[in-house]
Write a protein that holds these residues in place. Structure first.
Motif: not given
Length: 164
Positions: A74-81
């Motif tokens: 549900f957090i948009e930047f999780a995969n980026t981090v």
């Protein structure tokens, strides 16, 4: 035949080395230990315990974001981090995780902070050990020892000949 098991967080393990039924609980257990211990620390009137508890809860969410981003869909930047953390070298991850685990212990040295950060620290230690690399085999070690022994014997022989 070298197959690999791909997880949603792009970490590849050799087939058969780690059962997939143990990977997800192992990754999430660090979050649970830090978060629950952090909550216990926050239930206090001592301000340093509360600060350590808040830090532990923050550590828990950072570890969950880095190690198990599939839990944070549900957090948009999780995969980026998670992708940025995966690009770090093992020794950098070790320093990061061990450093995060030591700070609450420095703030408030209690049993709750020690136990809550033990798993996070252990994760850092495991990354540090993986940075050291694979242990050498016995044959290579014996060969190196034999070469050292021959060099020592030659030096000893030269010094004895020089004295005569």
């Amino acid at each position: 035949m070298s197959l690999s098991l791909e997880l949603p967080c792009k970490v590849a393990f050799p087939a058969g080395s780690v059962p997939s039924s143990l990977l997800i609980p192992a990754r999430v257990s660090c979050f649970q230990a830090c978060a629950i211990s952090g909550l216990f620390n926050c239930v206090s009137i001592h301000p340093l315990n509360i600060a350590a508890g808040v830090w532990m809860i923050t550590n828990a969410f950072i570890l969950l974001l880095c190690e198990a981003p599939f839990c944070c869909q549900f957090i948009e930047f999780a995969n980026t981090v998670a992708a940025k953390v995966d690009r770090l070298r093992s020794w950098q991850k070790a320093v990061f995780y061990c450093g995060m685990a030591v700070v609450p212990i420095i703030i408030s040295l209690t049993l709750t902070t020690l136990l809550g950060n033990a798993i996070a620290f252990a994760t850092g230690v495991l990354y540090g050990l993986s940075a050291l690399g694979k242990k050498g085999d016995a044959i290579s070690y014996a060969r190196i020892q034999q070469q050292k022994q021959q060099a020592d014997e030659e030096k000893l022989a030269e010094t004895l000949e020089g004295e005569l």
